[in-house]
Write an enzyme that holds these catalytic residues in place. Structure first.
Site, mmCIF file in Angstrom:
data_model
loop_
_atom_site.group_PDB
_atom_site.id
_atom_site.type_symbol
_atom_site.label_atom_id
_atom_site.label_comp_id
_atom_site.label_asym_id
_atom_site.label_seq_id
_atom_site.Cartn_x
_atom_site.Cartn_y
_atom_site.Cartn_z
ATOM 1 N N ASP A 62 3.501 36.843 -53.217
ATOM 2 C CA ASP A 62 4.097 36.884 -51.883
ATOM 3 C C ASP A 62 5.629 36.863 -51.927
ATOM 4 O OD1 ASP A 62 4.983 35.920 -49.181
ATOM 5 O OD2 ASP A 62 2.826 35.819 -48.853
ATOM 6 N N SER A 90 5.528 39.917 -46.647
ATOM 7 C CA SER A 90 4.181 39.421 -46.374
ATOM 8 C C SER A 90 3.599 40.102 -45.134
ATOM 9 C CB SER A 90 4.211 37.898 -46.252
ATOM 10 O OG SER A 90 2.929 37.349 -46.439
#
Length: 294
Positions: free
Chosen positions: A184, A38
């Site tokens: 993610d 991320s």
């Protein structure tokens, strides 16, 4: 000895990673392998592509809400329960990253790199890697099958890998790429210690900014938003804790409560990461000396 750095995700708090790297460089601690999830993937990807910490600090102020391209077509779909996974397209942020890394491919980075995403189609971890990154294998008792912990992808644009890794569920629209629906990486591995080690690191430093968020000063407000945020933070912190078990050193800069898209605070967050790491350089240097072969 190859020193690896595993940078956890944490939204805008991940800006602290820039300060951490800057402090390590000033101390003469050379990073030979890097990985991120991320927001950690953004910093790791930029650094592996040759973007210096000074250049990153110059870039950070140009990362503003203008890069958040809300898909207004989703609002009517919300009412019809046909929501397609995220309110933010992510195209502008993708272009911002693409320009910052000069449209490099994963194979074109300067140091070995691993970027973690999640394939929503299969639930598996996907590791975008600049070179072979062998996955640990899970063996099933009394069964010939073997399960790989992650799927390695080498042939991919660097910006695509990062864009996939930052696709926060229900915020950024998942990235459809080849046969995968990517979101993610924090869903499966928020601090990629194992992939960094698989790329050849002998000593891995894990950096996590979410864990300090859990040290609430007062009682947790029992509002939906507060509860959801705390539930997400608990999951991410748990990932980081498990990764810390496999890391050789664990850093957890306290940057205060920072919103996931609180871009105006990126520079101040980077400074906190720098000061935090500077205070621990002696301890880190001692750990490195202890780990070095005699």
């Amino acid at each position: 000895m190859k020193i690896g750095l595993a940078l956890a995700g944490g939204g805008a708090s991940g800006g602290a990673h820039v300060g951490v790297i800057r402090a390590l460089e000033e101390a003469g601690i050379e990073i030979s392998v890097i990985g991120g999830t991320s927001s950690g993937a953004v910093v790791a990807g930029l650094y592996a592509a040759g973007v210096s910490t000074n250049q990153m600090l110059t870039l950070l102020p140009s990362l503003t809400r203008k890069q958040i391209d809300v898909d207004f077509s989703q609002f009517p779909r919300l009412l019809r329960r046909q929501y397609t996974g995220g309110l933010v397209r992510g195209d502008r942020l993708h272009k911002f990253i693409k320009d910052a890394v000069n449209d490099r491919n994963m194979a074109g980075v300067q140091i070995p790199l691993a970027v973690v995403a999640t394939d929503l189609q299969t639930g598996r971890e996907v590791v975008f890697a600049s070179q072979p990154c062998p996955s640990p294998v899970i063996r099933i008792l009394d069964d010939d099958r073997q399960l790989s912990l992650w799927r390695t992808v080498q042939d991919a644009p660097l910006a695509t890998a990062i864009r996939a890794s930052i696709s926060i569920p229900f915020v950024f629209q998942p990235l459809h790429w080849k046969d995968m629906i990517l979101a993610d990486g924090g869903l499966v591995d928020n601090c990629p210690v194992e992939p960094v080690r698989a790329l050849g690191a002998d000593f891995v430093i894990a950096v996590d900014t979410i864990t300090p968020f859990l040290r609430l000063r007062g009682a947790l407000p029992l509002r939906v938003r507060s509860l959801l945020q705390q539930i997400v933070n608990i999951g991410l912190a748990r990932h980081a804790a498990l990764s810390a078990l496999d890391a050789d050193a664990f850093l957890a800069p306290s940057v205060g409560p920072v919103g996931a898209l609180d871009f105006p605070r990126l520079v101040s967050v980077a400074e906190r990461g720098y000061e935090y790491t500077k205070e621990r350089i002696d301890s880190l240097a001692h750990a490195l000396r202890s780990h070095s072969p005699s």
